[in-house]
Scaffold this motif. Sequence first.
Motif, mmCIF file in Angstrom:
data_model
loop_
_atom_site.group_PDB
_atom_site.id
_atom_site.type_symbol
_atom_site.label_atom_id
_atom_site.label_comp_id
_atom_site.label_asym_id
_atom_site.label_seq_id
_atom_site.Cartn_x
_atom_site.Cartn_y
_atom_site.Cartn_z
ATOM 1 N N MET A 14 -3.531 59.349 -31.802
ATOM 2 C CA MET A 14 -3.604 59.412 -30.535
ATOM 3 C C MET A 14 -4.794 58.396 -30.051
ATOM 4 O O MET A 14 -4.620 57.703 -28.877
ATOM 5 C CB MET A 14 -3.819 60.819 -29.817
ATOM 6 C CG MET A 14 -3.855 60.805 -28.454
ATOM 7 S SD MET A 14 -4.156 62.499 -27.716
ATOM 8 C CE MET A 14 -2.602 62.976 -27.734
ATOM 9 N N TRP B 54 0.455 56.581 -30.367
ATOM 10 C CA TRP B 54 0.116 56.579 -28.762
ATOM 11 C C TRP B 54 -0.058 55.445 -28.276
ATOM 12 O O TRP B 54 -0.062 55.221 -26.855
ATOM 13 C CB TRP B 54 -0.910 57.753 -28.513
ATOM 14 C CG TRP B 54 -0.255 59.135 -28.762
ATOM 15 C CD1 TRP B 54 0.021 59.783 -29.791
ATOM 16 C CD2 TRP B 54 0.042 60.144 -27.877
ATOM 17 N NE1 TRP B 54 0.541 61.135 -29.938
ATOM 18 C CE2 TRP B 54 0.441 61.337 -28.485
ATOM 19 C CE3 TRP B 54 0.141 60.229 -26.476
ATOM 20 C CZ2 TRP B 54 0.778 62.364 -27.687
ATOM 21 C CZ3 TRP B 54 0.443 61.406 -25.783
ATOM 22 C CH2 TRP B 54 0.873 62.447 -26.257
ATOM 23 N N ARG C 105 -0.367 58.867 -22.814
ATOM 24 C CA ARG C 105 -1.643 59.131 -23.542
ATOM 25 C C ARG C 105 -2.694 59.467 -22.167
ATOM 26 O O ARG C 105 -3.424 60.558 -22.140
ATOM 27 C CB ARG C 105 -2.291 58.143 -24.431
ATOM 28 C CG ARG C 105 -3.761 58.340 -24.575
ATOM 29 C CD ARG C 105 -4.077 57.432 -26.052
ATOM 30 N NE ARG C 105 -4.234 56.079 -25.549
ATOM 31 C CZ ARG C 105 -4.192 55.206 -26.197
ATOM 32 N NH1 ARG C 105 -4.270 55.241 -27.602
ATOM 33 N NH2 ARG C 105 -4.310 53.735 -25.759
#
Length: 529
Positions: A376, A394, A401
């Motif tokens: 992420m 991400w 996100r």
Amino acid sequence: MTRMTLSRRELLRYGVAGSVAAAVGVSAVSSARFAAPRRLGDPFSLGVASGEPTSDGVVLWTRLAPDPLAPDGYGGMAIDPVTVDYEVAEDERFARVVARGSAVATRALGHSVHPEVGGLAPDRWYYYRFRAGSAISPVGRTRTAPVPGAPTDRMRFAFASCQAWASGYYTAYDHLAAEDLDLVVHLGDYIYESSWTLGRRGATMPPHLTDEAVNLTGYRLRYAQAKAEAPLRAAHAAFPWLVTFDDHELDNNWAGTNPGLGIDVYLLPPLYRRRKAAAFQAMYENQPMRLAQLPVGPSVRMHRRYGFGDLAEFTMIDTRQYRTAQACGDGSAVVGCDDRFDPDRTILGAAQRDWLIDGFAASTARWQVLGNQVAMAQSDYDPGPDLLLGTDAWDGYIADRNTVLGAATDHDVANLVVITGDRHENYVADLRRDYRDPESPVVATEFTGTSITTGGDGTDMSDTGRVLLAANPDLKFYNRQRGYVRVDLDHQQWRNDFRVVPYVSREGAPITTRASFVVQDGIPGALEA
């Protein structure tokens, strides 16, 4: 096959009431029993497992397979169904049995069973075992969760990912099985579909285990190959697990309705859908998952929640099944990919994203744990002025996100921690609400765990690691050895231990804690312990 392909004749064999549940190995509610073959051998060669624990129950699992690597993928079982009995007890000797039942193992689902046991006491350990004919399984140990919202002082769990069989030995699981844990979370790449992962152990593999898995037989054999490893079976038998998939359970870098990087013929939509259905079914057959995770053709619901008293809530998300195809190519690192910012691009899908955000608003747990597959945090691979970013993670889905991390801030989620697999590396990274703004606040912490075996022996530091540390000020730690992550959690602190082995190319490696980081209650971001 899936539950939608069971024939009327098969269903009628199990009785009218509860026929679907019996046919998929959840329970046997009719009076009919199906005898095991007299010469069954060891039907429990793949071990036992439990998972998806609640405060009053758990799902148990085993799969009958006296010849687990038989080329036809049926594990040496005949066509006929077999009644499998199970017991749950308060003690390892089964002197205090608290639950008994039966499930029907059918050829339609690889003779696997998934009995869902309820009526158990909260927050305690139990033992379980199975019987098929005269054969008795190894004993497994599992535990229930505390009652939702109940005061809970402490939790210990581990998370792992990425275990290519031929990349090395599963020694890390020997050590994980000896830990003092309440739960294990597996974040994906439990198997690898591709033949290019084979050969590093020096073993000569038969053709049916070297070709890329594209059908039910191929995927079943990949799971049987993994579960033939004693360390993995021991880790499953020691604790309840939560499992999800990433890409290699199906096809490298697959994305929603778009195939990945595997065999080109599976670019054809009908063949790709058939391949997805086979991969999802094989996963269900070989993991301790509930009936709610039984696939329907090429679809399966993998996003779900797990609570542990008032201390923690685990939200397992699915970053593969609903995503838009990767921007600017196949997911490799690119510079200047404006498509990453397209607000219509999604890694979660609108429905799952809304479900995730609603959970932020509703939960009262002290810690919010996001079980996530791909990184992420922003991961720049260029220490210069350019941003060199991969689009399979991400970084390729900026709108999602920002929405998720923004919602965590707006809903005052004080303790959001993301646990991630995929990278075959250990990372610690602070997560910012919007990476385009250097002053954007840190709102969460991401701990990325390395692989069990994928990538071979590994190294403490690599050239890639030096580049990442130089280019990403929010990245606080990097390591490329093999292992898993152990977490010790209470109301004041999250302690994250990176447990690593020095090699996987041969057996017997010792385990050490390479580094430890903590997150303090109410203070997003990690500190070295």
